[in-house]
Design an enzyme around this catalytic site. Structure first.
Site, PDB file in Angstrom:
ATOM      1  N   SER A 229       0.835  -1.191   0.000  1.00  0.00           N
ATOM      2  CA  SER A 229       0.000   0.000   0.000  1.00  0.00           C
ATOM      3  C   SER A 229       0.879   1.253   0.000  1.00  0.00           C
ATOM      4  O   SER A 229       1.706   1.429  -0.880  1.00  0.00           O
ATOM      5  CB  SER A 229      -0.966  -0.061   1.190  1.00  0.00           C
ATOM      6  OG  SER A 229      -1.978   0.895   1.071  1.00  0.00           O
ATOM      7  N   ASP A 455      -8.769  -4.489  -5.989  1.00  0.00           N
ATOM      8  CA  ASP A 455      -8.301  -3.732  -4.832  1.00  0.00           C
ATOM      9  C   ASP A 455      -9.121  -2.452  -4.663  1.00  0.00           C
ATOM     10  O   ASP A 455      -9.196  -1.636  -5.576  1.00  0.00           O
ATOM     11  CB  ASP A 455      -6.825  -3.376  -5.007  1.00  0.00           C
ATOM     12  CG  ASP A 455      -6.155  -2.957  -3.718  1.00  0.00           C
ATOM     13  OD1 ASP A 455      -6.736  -2.134  -2.983  1.00  0.00           O
ATOM     14  OD2 ASP A 455      -5.050  -3.443  -3.436  1.00  0.00           O
ATOM     15  N   HIS A 485      -7.391  -5.869  -0.584  1.00  0.00           N
ATOM     16  CA  HIS A 485      -6.258  -4.950  -0.636  1.00  0.00           C
ATOM     17  C   HIS A 485      -4.961  -5.735  -0.562  1.00  0.00           C
ATOM     18  O   HIS A 485      -4.575  -6.230   0.489  1.00  0.00           O
ATOM     19  CB  HIS A 485      -6.371  -3.976   0.544  1.00  0.00           C
ATOM     20  CG  HIS A 485      -5.405  -2.849   0.499  1.00  0.00           C
ATOM     21  ND1 HIS A 485      -5.091  -2.156  -0.644  1.00  0.00           N
ATOM     22  CD2 HIS A 485      -4.683  -2.260   1.498  1.00  0.00           C
ATOM     23  CE1 HIS A 485      -4.225  -1.198  -0.369  1.00  0.00           C
ATOM     24  NE2 HIS A 485      -3.963  -1.244   0.930  1.00  0.00           N
TER      25      HIS A 485
END
Length: 516
Positions: A229, A455, A485
């Protein structure tokens, strides 16, 4: 910022300004600077996480040989433009390699994103997922500056944060708009009052320089790195600043480095809407009856009605707090981060339709870093501080109102929520640095860039743009056709084989590889 969640990554400092700052161990004449690269870390048994890290118990031992977690504090310059000045302590955690010493490659440093997440607590939580990587690496993570035990950004107290997260984040009239803007201004002022020392020094470029100091102190010639991320943006900035020091690196759940704050939030609106669409389709396609709708569209319609009803009449939540429209929206978003959470979303919606907001409020609390005892980690304050120090644009209520039609078109459920989050940095004490990061890294070793088609928080398109921005021969894109995610922690065999093959054996997957 996204209120109350902001998985969107930060924007970064101008490269021209960054490259002008002296680097630790790179020719500076200051003795204190040199001492930092030669410091010896005092590794000890890890204590239980403190409140800023989220609380809990000390990490459990890993299976196998040398399965003990150990913690240490790394000293880094508070201000990288004055590397001989005051220092900041960065909390580190490590699990030594379980394999033969002759097979050890070095340290593999993780950043799990946020920004604002504690790596010291996240790495043990996912430790068993990385057991294969531990056969040849010491697994290392850290609390970035401003996070957890690393001089945490502190803003409002727990009671004030309860009110902050309960307020209406999608104002319908002038009175609600004024309340939202005043609350944001008050929160930002509290951050300045309580954390003035650290606020100017939490940019992603500061963290990237910390990574290089960490690499040197750990004794590695190159940085072996696993970023998730926001951690992919941190890794991209590191590669831009230190291209010749990039070792084997993997970016998973990739942030789009070409977008500014507004574009990133709009992309998230589309991403969370896609995840909601996928959840609704999955619910009604199962062998068991979907308790929250008869068709995918019915599921979404009922959720929209629930949120509209909550705007005027909240449900009982976790006493004495109620499930507001804002809390329900953040709870739904939290459940969309992983397909494993979808059953909790179904249960939470079903419960809410019966007049009980407990499960959705538990999910919302998880998003906001609130523990069962009512204490908050510093996840949100750190998230705001890092994003606002990085993001150059400052948005007004007028800017949001201009953008609302596009955000609503992107997502009827999340659009307004994300659009109004743009005012989070308007009254911030530190000027933002840039519109978007420079991750161009000519000459760097290959970096494996993994995009997940489902995602919600870092939409799939960002992976290709990151690979392109890193440069020819550097960014190697891999696609995972999945939900949630990130990709590696989905335990997909194809993804695991590609990542493990590169990190352990140096085998770079063919660009364009698709895993499903």
């Amino acid at each position: 910022m996204l209120r109350p969640f902001r998985p969107r990554a930060a924007v970064l400092t101008l490269s021209a300004l960054l490259l002008s700052a002296p680097l630790a161990g790179c020719g500076g004449s200051d003795d204190k600077d040199a001492d930092l690269t030669e410091q010896q870390l005092d590794w000890k048994d890890c204590p239980a996480p403190d409140e800023a890290q989220g609380g809990g118990t000390a990490p459990s031992p890993l299976p196998g040989p040398r399965g003990t977690w150990s913690c240490a504090t790394l000293k880094a310059p508070l201000d990288w433009s004055e590397p001989g000045g005051d220092t900041i302590g960065l909390a580190l955690i490590r699990a030594r390699s379980s394999g033969a010493a002759s097979e050890r490659i070095g340290s593999l440093i993780f950043n799990f994103g946020g920004p604002g997440g504690s790596g010291v607590t996240a790495l043990p939580a996912f430790g068993e997922d990385y057991a294969t990587l531990r056969t040849r690496y010491d697994l290392v993570s850290f609390d970035p500056r401003g996070v957890g035990r690393s001089d945490p950004v502190i803003c409002e107290n727990d009671r004030q944060l309860d009110a902050y997260f309960q307020q209406d984040a999608t104002p319908d009239d002038n009175a609600e708009r004024t309340e939202l803007l005043d609350s944001t201004k008050k929160f930002n002022a509290a951050c300045e009052n309580n954390s003035e020392r650290v606020l100017p020094h939490v940019r992603t470029t500061d963290a990237a320089r910390d990574l290089d100091l960490m690499r040197q102190v750990l004794g590695d010639d190159a940085l072996h790195y696993f970023g998730v991320s926001y951690g992919t943006e941190l890794g991209g900035v590191y590669a831009h600043l230190f291209p010749k020091k990039v070792g084997r690196a993997v970016f998973d759940a990739v942030v789009d480095p070409t977008e500014n704050a507004e574009q990133g939030s709009l992309g998230q609106a589309r991403g969370f809407q896609l995840a909601l669409d996928n959840y609704a389709e999955d619910c009604v396609s199962g062998t068991e009856e979907c308790p929250v709708g008869d068709s995918a569209q019915d599921v979404k319609n009922r959720i929209a009605k629930l949120l509209k009803d909550l705007d005027g009449e909240p449900l009982p939540g976790i006493f004495p707090r109620e499930l507001t429209q804002t809390a329900a929206t953040s709870g739904i978003a939290q459940a969309l981060y992983s397909k494993d959470f979808w059953p909790y979303l179904t249960d939470g919606l079903d419960q809410a339709y019966d007049g009980d907001g407990t499960i959705l409020m538990v999910l919302s609390d998880s998003m906001n870093g609130r523990s069962e005892n009512g204490g908050y980690s510093n996840l949100v304050p750190a998230n705001v501080a890092i994003n606002c120090a990085d993001d150059k644009p400052r948005y007004t209520a007028g800017d949001v109102e201009r953008a609302l039609p596009e955000f609503r078109a992107a997502s009827a459920l999340f659009g307004e929520y994300l659009a109004w989050g743009l005012v989070g940095c308007t009254d911030w004490a530190v000027a933002g640095a840039a519109d978007h990061p420079d991750v161009h890294a000519p000459g760097a070793a290959p970096i494996l860039v993994i995009g997940n088609t489902g995602d919600p928080a870092t939409p799939y398109e960002g992976a290709r743009r990151m690979a392109q921005a890193l440069g020819r021969g550097v960014g190697v894109e891999l696609t995972y056709k999945g939900q949630g995610h990130g990709a590696y922690d989905s335990r997909n065999r194809c993804v695991r084989a590609a990542v493990d093959g590169y990190l352990l054996d140096g085998k770079v997957p063919e660009a364009g590889t698709v895993c499903s």
